[in-house]
Design an enzyme around this catalytic site. Structure first.
Site, PDB file in Angstrom:
ATOM      1  N   HIS A 161      25.695   6.481  -9.856  1.00 42.72           N
ATOM      2  CA  HIS A 161      25.259   7.402 -10.907  1.00 42.72           C
ATOM      3  C   HIS A 161      24.627   8.632 -10.266  1.00 42.72           C
ATOM      4  CE1 HIS A 161      22.500   9.163 -13.945  1.00 42.72           C
ATOM      5  NE2 HIS A 161      23.496   8.878 -14.754  1.00 42.72           N
ATOM      6  N   HIS A 189      26.718  11.693 -14.078  1.00 45.95           N
ATOM      7  CA  HIS A 189      28.141  11.468 -13.803  1.00 45.95           C
ATOM      8  C   HIS A 189      28.287  10.141 -13.078  1.00 45.95           C
ATOM      9  CE1 HIS A 189      32.297  12.305 -12.861  1.00 45.95           C
ATOM     10  NE2 HIS A 189      32.063  12.234 -11.547  1.00 45.95           N
TER      11      HIS A 189
END
Length: 740
Positions: free
Chosen positions: A652, A660
């Site tokens: 992450h 994202h």
């Protein structure tokens, strides 16, 4: 299991907790599409729609937590593939004093009576939960299943610089870098770290913060260090234990200060009039020597503003000494003080000059018209300056040089045109070698050197035949001309200590000491003294401590997961013995480990109901050979060690507002998880790239996937439904037809 259609015989169409097989079939279709080889990328919109129909939180296009989605997906697949058609009622199994092995197996079999699927076979393990009531000490032990391990990260770290002083002054101070938690930290963390490094007991260490050459505070082990910053100065002192001394040990704080401040007084502190050559010299305050005045009137005017800060300026580091009560003689005290002081001050004794005043002369009041000390020893006790003349109040301070003219830079009595200060400059290089030579001598002699310490002026002796050096090598007269010691009692009153020979001094723990360097150039013999950077050695083990702050290991996280913790009030446990909710102590321990182990690094911490914070610290985790033997306390009879190899990572990037996700994954060989049928790949939206194994460990790792070695799971054979399946209901038949 899903790509060869083995699962179809396992679908539970009747389970109200499942999706009637829709999720299992939707996921199987996704896997077939991914492995078909005709798609560069595939959008799983149908699977997302199935998930959203069952869990509304995944509706729409907002960002979601990957671990939460994964947990829901696996649970949904389990219910769709649950071999149990009619779940019997079961109760939680408590130990009631029975052996853990018996209770754990009973709890696992009861769990399998309601939950039996290929997902359970692959992913589920079992942990032991131990609760202890803080009031009645009732112990409750249960065994519960888990699908993944949510391991906490150690708290954010800060690195503090701590200077350690051994109880023997001949040992140089050691500079340590100590990592502690940024929040909820205590002095005990620092004491434990230093104690481990120097191999002493933490209870024989004292931790103090120093501000402007004074002790600002001495910490108890339980005191918080949350307000201490990495730039603060911390000193740690080893003290002698009464058990070792076999008698009472006196602990004393010691501060260092010059008799007279090194800098001249340039203007009157009251009227701000500057000192001009033709004016009468300004006269110093005899308490602190830091300010000067034109006359008594100026002194009285300025006293209300000055009294709060009226104290001598300190130099060097303060320190803490510990001495057995029976050995607390003046000679021993002077040796200890000089030994510690030399690490933080530079001292030089100029050659004796004929024609200068004797120390006794220098201590006499200059003239009757000079200013007397202003206040009694306790500054706060004085409300006004004393008046002068017979019968008026006078100070109870010892009569050191009173308010006197500022010391001139050049005294005609010195004998030649070379000033003392210029001689000091030429002696600086020899002073450095002097300090180091003294240290080497002390270290080579050990404790025995305390009986015959070389003084600074004796070490200078080889340079030349300096007039005025008539000290006997082992006398205290040399030390007596360098400094004297004052006792400061609890009321801040000072009293000069006297040498009573072998008779121990009457000093208690509630008083402190001041080492006063006799730098008054009006004296016959004096020293020049100034602060220097602390002379110390650096701890080699601390070299990478700063780099390790904010850098953790998976082992540390697992240690925290299995560490006992006290339940929060909202999580209080109902004690069956007390018949009340209690904030019990809870500990989780791994008992049965699964074939596929999922570990979530809990990077998101909840600060409130609406605010979460992300921890971006690096967590180092093994790609191969994760050995969980030390964490798994159950099933000791197993021949194979619980050894795991990594096969996937969810990453992450970003924070709470936006982020994202990417993934690293490989396809491990069916028979040997150390080998890969397909090597490591990076999956980033619609892009897939080959990566090296060394690239998969990053600070962005969020969920880790490990496969256990040497424990392949037997897959159910196609077309052979489990024996304990039930006939489909008409509604289930309809659902199956719709799914097909």
């Amino acid at each position: 299991f899903l790509t060869d259609r083995s699962f179809e015989s396992e679908i539970n169409y009747n389970n109200p907790l499942g999706t009637g097989g829709r999720l299992a079939i939707g996921f199987a279709m996704l896997l077939r599409a991914l492995w078909k080889g005709t798609h560069h990328a595939f959008q799983p919109s149908k699977l997302k729609a199935i998930v959203a129909s069952k869990a509304s939180q995944f509706t729409g296009y907002a960002q979601h937590d990957a671990q939460e989605f994964m947990a829901f997906l696996l649970d949904g697949l389990h219910e769709d593939l649950n071999r149990i058609q009619n779940k019997p009622y079961t109760e939680t199994v408590d130990s009631d004093g029975r052996p853990d092995e018996v209770v754990a197996e009973e709890a696992w079999q009861r769990h399998k009576m309601r939950n039996d699927s290929f997902i359970v076979d692959l992913f589920q393990g079992q942990y032991k939960s131990k609760l202890v009531c803080p009031v009645c000490s009732k112990v409750s032990i249960t065994f519960d299943p888990f699908l993944y391990l949510p391991v906490p990260l150690p708290q954010k770290q800060k690195v503090l610089t701590v200077y350690y002083f051994a109880k023997e002054p001949h040992k140089k101070p050691i500079k340590f870098l100590v990592s502690i938690s940024k929040e909820n930290s205590s002095a005990m963390e620092v004491l434990d770290s230093v104690a481990h490094s120097v191999r002493v007991k933490p209870e024989n260490l004292r931790l103090a913060e120093v501000v402007k050459n004074h002790f600002h505070r001495v910490f108890l082990p339980s005191n918080s260090l949350d307000t201490v910053s990495p730039t603060d100065l911390l000193l740690c002192f080893e003290v002698l234990s009464p058990e070792l001394a076999k008698e009472r040990v006196v602990e004393l704080q010691v501060q260092q200060r010059p008799q007279v401040p090194s800098g001249p007084v340039a203007k009157c502190a009251a009227c701000q009039k500057k000192q001009l050559p033709e004016d009468e010299k300004l006269k110093r305050c005899t308490r602190c020597y830091r300010v000067g005045y034109c006359n008594v009137a100026c002194q009285k005017t300025h006293w209300p503003d000055h009294k709060a800060s009226c104290r001598p300026e300190n130099i060097g580091f303060p320190f803490l000494i510990s001495v057995p009560e029976s050995r607390l003689t003046y000679a021993r005290l002077a040796q200890l003080l000089e030994g510690y002081a030399r690490y933080s001050v530079s001292v030089f004794q100029p050659p004796f000059q004929l024609g200068r005043m004797s120390p006794e002369q220098g201590l006499q009041p200059l003239h009757s018209d000079k200013l007397e000390p202003l206040a009694k020893s306790s500054c706060a006790a004085a409300t006004s300056a004393p008046e002068l003349g017979d019968g008026h109040r006078v100070s109870s301070l010892p009569q050191e040089p009173p308010l006197s003219p500022a010391v001139p830079e050049l005294q005609p009595e010195m004998g030649d045109t070379t000033t003392v200060r210029s001689k000091v400059l030429t002696a600086r290089s020899s002073l450095l070698s002097l300090d180091s030579g003294f240290s080497e001598h002390m270290e080579s002699q050990g404790d025995s050197c305390c009986e015959k310490e070389p003084s600074y002026e004796r070490a200078l002796k080889p340079e030349a035949a300096i007039p005025g050096y008539q000290h006997t090598p082992d006398s205290l007269s040399a030390r007596a001309t360098q400094f004297y010691i004052t006792k400061i009692d609890a009321a801040n009153r000072e009293q000069k200590l006297e040498d009573k020979g072998d008779t121990p001094l009457d000093l208690t723990d509630d008083c402190s000491l001041a080492l006063v360097w006799q730098n008054n150039e009006r004296l016959k013999e004096f020293v020049l003294v100034e602060s220097k950077e602390l002379e110390c050695v650096e701890d080699p083990g601390s070299a990478s401590e700063a780099a390790r702050a904010g850098h953790f290991t998976l082992e540390q996280c697992l240690n925290l997961f299995t560490k006992p913790e006290v339940l929060a009030p909202e999580e209080a446990w109902y004690c069956p013995k007390c018949k009340q909710h209690r904030e019990a102590s809870k500990q989780l321990m791994l008992w049965r480990l699964p074939n596929v182990l999922i570990i979530q690094l809990k990077r998101f911490s909840f600060r409130s109901f609406i605010w979460r914070d992300k921890i971006n610290d690096m967590v180092d985790f093994p790609v191969r050979s994760l050995d969980l033997s030390k964490f798994c306390i159950g099933r000791k009879g197993e021949q194979q060690l619980p050894m795991y190899d990594l096969y996937a990572v969810i990453n992450h990037y970003g924070g709470m507002i936006g982020g994202h996700y990417t993934a690293y994954a490989r396809l491990p060989n069916d028979k040997n998880s150390q080998r890969s049928d397909v090597g490591w790949r990076l999956f980033d939206d619609s892009t897939v790239t080959t990566v090296d194994e060394s690239q998969v460990v990053t600070r962005y790792a969020y969920v880790l996937f490990y496969r256990r070695r040497n424990s392949p799971v037997e897959r159910p054979l196609p077309g052979h439904p489990s024996d304990h399946r039930a006939e489909r209901t008409p509604s289930a038949e309809a659902a199956a037809s719709q799914v097909s």
